[in-house]
Every structure is written in structure tokens, then in C-alpha cells.
Write an enzyme that holds these catalytic residues in place. Structure first.
Site, PDB file in Angstrom:
ATOM      1  N   ASP A 109       0.827  -1.210   0.000  1.00  0.00           N
ATOM      2  CA  ASP A 109       0.000   0.000   0.000  1.00  0.00           C
ATOM      3  C   ASP A 109       0.865   1.266   0.000  1.00  0.00           C
ATOM      4  OD1 ASP A 109      -2.414  -1.613   0.328  1.00  0.00           O
ATOM      5  OD2 ASP A 109      -1.802  -1.825   2.422  1.00  0.00           O
ATOM      6  N   GLU A 133     -11.799  -1.064  -3.046  1.00  0.00           N
ATOM      7  CA  GLU A 133     -11.160  -0.363  -1.932  1.00  0.00           C
ATOM      8  C   GLU A 133     -10.010   0.496  -2.456  1.00  0.00           C
ATOM      9  OE1 GLU A 133      -9.906  -3.433   0.720  1.00  0.00           O
ATOM     10  OE2 GLU A 133      -8.473  -4.292  -0.678  1.00  0.00           O
TER      11      GLU A 133
END
Length: 349
Positions: free
Chosen positions: A49, A230
Site C-alpha cells: 500500500d 477499496e
């Protein structure tokens, strides 16, 4: 007086006329479609991420924390050669200085997920999420700093507390923050994972927190029971706001099916549409990047100065997660391109 032409000259003129006529009928040969440029990264690239921040002095990546390092704090890496070589700088906090309120708010939480870093008026705002898998008891917190350089004597992260939260009674999940300031100077927070999809919340500067009375509004959804969408990231390019999202299954190594999609809107609040006009609230969007060869499950993306950063699971390293960076290309219709020419050729085989 007219000068007579030879037979050869007459034939050449006739052939030229035919060629000109054909040129008017046939379309010109299409140019090669645009392709992204891969930044060949090396060094410490074990990131998940990644939040990329390109500055005049260096490139930084903030990423999901390791429960065994620094109390699960966001990890920080830096490159001083335009993204080619990365070094680990450490973590945003350590086990003794972590924001205990965030961990106490989410029982069972062991680390921070998917940070985001934006600058406003000389202050860097680092947003982060704390959660556990499969639950929407989650918080988004904020810490600030006046510099990203740990060698600067003014370098110090200051906890600013909670930005937003979610609980089992809410139709959304408060993780994966992504922040943009619109053309009028108003900041907005996109967040969300599964549940009700991607949400948008109005913030205010200089606090970087929600404006009074703000409530989340859904801007993207798969429209399915699982709603596997997401990691929103908002980016302005030209006259459009682009919403990058990750879809499908993350965090399963070589079994991951993560992939990156994007839609765009004229206003930051939407509606975000795909190239065919389908709203992202109805599973619309352009498929930007997916599994190709040993690059499995790309996602968890961010964009800084036209560069797309993401993680993937490396098929050549038993599924270890890795950092990747691409300089986006843009097609004639204003859509981003993340695949390299080689990847496009491989995907078409």
C-alpha cells in the site's frame, strides 16, 4: 506552346493520380498507442500500500506497517535518484510513542494500514487507518510534520487524533484514506473498503479534518454482496478528477486477484464514469492494470506528479510483495495508461 510528354512520364503521372486518390480513401496508419514507462526500482522495496510523495529533493514512500516493527507504525522509505534506489528510513513512530487511542479504538489491531501523505501550506498531513480483517470497526487518524526529511532538526510527527471512524452499525468501512484538494482549495477525503463501497467526505484546512456537519457520500461501488472495491486515490489531471481504485482479492500472495481500475469526473464530487459512461457506483471504470506474468495482483495504489506507485506479489519470489512505480501515459481521450509496451504485447498474446 504545349510540350508533348513521353509515354513514361504520362504513366508516372497516372500512377501518381491513382496513389493520391487511394490516399484520400484509406485512413492513415495508426500511431502506436501510448505506453507507461516503468521505473526500475531496487534496494529496499518490500512495501505494501505505498503512498508515493515526489518532492524537489527526494521521493518518499509511506506504507502499511509491520506488527513486529515500530509498534506497527507506517514504514518510510526514500529515494534520492528519482525512484531508482530505495532505502528504509524507519517508521513514523515506535512502540512507545504510537497513538494508543487508535489501537484502543480497534480491539485486536496490530498495525497501521494504507497511509496517505499530502502537503498543505508547508505542513505534511499523514492519514492512516487502523482496523482488523473482515470487520468495519475502524478508525482513520492523522499526524502532521513540517518536513519529511528525518535529518532535518525540525522533523517531528505530531498526533492530531481521529479524523473519522466506522463501527458495525455503519454501511461503510473507515480505512484506506486518500485526500485531494480541489480547484477551489477545498480538501476531500476518499475512503472505504467493501461494505458500502468508496466514500467521499468534505474536509477543511488547516485542520485536515471533516468540515462541520459533513457526512460520507458513496462515489464508487461494485453493486455486489461482497463489493470488493477499496484503496481509493483521487488525482487531478487536465480538466478531470480521476478516481483510482483496487478491486477484487488482496493480500493472498500468488492467489491474489487484485487489479487497478479508474474512472473520472468533471467535479470532485462525481459522478465518476468509465469510458463507456457507466458510473463507478454501478461497477463502471476503466481496467487499468492487472496480473501480467510474475506481477500478480497489483493494487494499493497512489499517484504523485504523474507517477503511479503500487504493490504486487512477485511470482519470481514466492509471492513476496514488492513496490512498483510507473510514469503514467495519457491517451488522446485523456485516460491514463499504466501498462508498458512490453506488458501490452504480452497481454495480447
Amino acid at each position: 506552346m504545349r510540350i508533348p510528354r513521353s509515354r513514361t512520364a504520362t504513366r508516372l503521372l497516372a500512377l501518381g493520380a491513382v496513389a493520391a486518390a487511394v490516399a484520400l480513401v484509406l485512413p492513415a496508419c495508426a500511431a502506436d498507442p501510448p505506453a507507461a514507462t516503468e521505473v526500475a526500482v531496487a534496494g529496499d522495496i518490500t512495501t505494501h500500500d505505498p503512498a508515493l510523495v515526489v518532492t524537489d529533493d527526494a521521493w518518499y514512500v509511506f506504507s502499511t506497517g509491520d506488527p513486529a516493527v515500530g509498534g506497527g507504525a507506517p514504514q518510510v522509505r526514500r529515494s534520492t535518484d528519482d525512484g531508482a534506489t530505495w532505502e528504509m528510513l524507519g517508521t513514523v513512530w515506535d512502540a512507545d510513542t504510537r497513538p494508543e487511542w487508535a489501537y484502543e479504538a480497534v480491539p485486536g489491531a496490530t498495525n497501521v494500514w494504507a497511509p496517505e501523505v499530502v502537503e498543505h501550506d508547508g505542513v505534511y498531513h499523514l492519514y492512516y487507518s487502523v482496523s482488523t480483517f473482515g470487520r468495519n470497526t475502524s478508525v482513520i487518524g492523522l499526524t502532521t510534520n513540517v518536513t519529511l526529511d528525518p535529518d532535518d532538526p525540525d522533523h517531528a510527527w505530531t498526533d492530531q487524533g481521529m479524523v473519522w471512524s466506522s463501527s458495525p452499525g455503519d454501511p461503510y468501512n473507515a480505512i484506506d484514506p486518500g485526500v485531494i484538494t480541489d480547484e477551489s482549495g477545498t480538501p476531500w477525503l476518499a475512503f472505504g473498503s467493501f461494505w458500502g463501497g468508496i466514500q467521499l467526505l468534505e474536509l477543511e484546512w488547516p485542520s485536515g479534518k471533516p468540515v462541520e456537519g459533513a457526512e460520507p457520500v458513496t462515489i464508487a461501488s461494485r453493486g455486489t454482496a461482497e463489493n470488493a472495491i477499496e484503496a481509493p486515490y483521487l488525482y487531478r489531471h487536465g480538466d478531470w478528477y480521476y478516481l483510482f481504485v483496487a478491486r477484487d482479492r488482496c493480500c493472498a500472495g500468488l492467489d491474489s486477484t487484485y487489479n487497478i481500475a479508474v474512472g473520472r469526473a468533471e467535479e470532485v464530487t462525481g459522478p465518476y464514469l468509465g469510458p463507456d459512461g457507466t458510473p463507478m457506483t454501478q461497477d463502471g471504470g476503466l481496467a487499468l492494470l492487472g496480473t501480467i506474468g510474475d506481477m500478480v495482483g497489483p493494487g494499493g495504489q497512489s499517484v504523485s506528479e504523474g507517477r503511479l506507485a503500487f504493490h504486487f506479489y512477485d511470482g519470481a519470489a514466492d509471492g513476496a510483495f514488492r513496490l512498483a512505480v510507473r510514469e503514467l501515459a495519457w491517451d488522446d481521450d485523456g485516460w491514463p495508461v499504466a501498462m508498458t509496451a512490453e506488458e501490452r504485447a504480452a497481454a495480447s498474446d
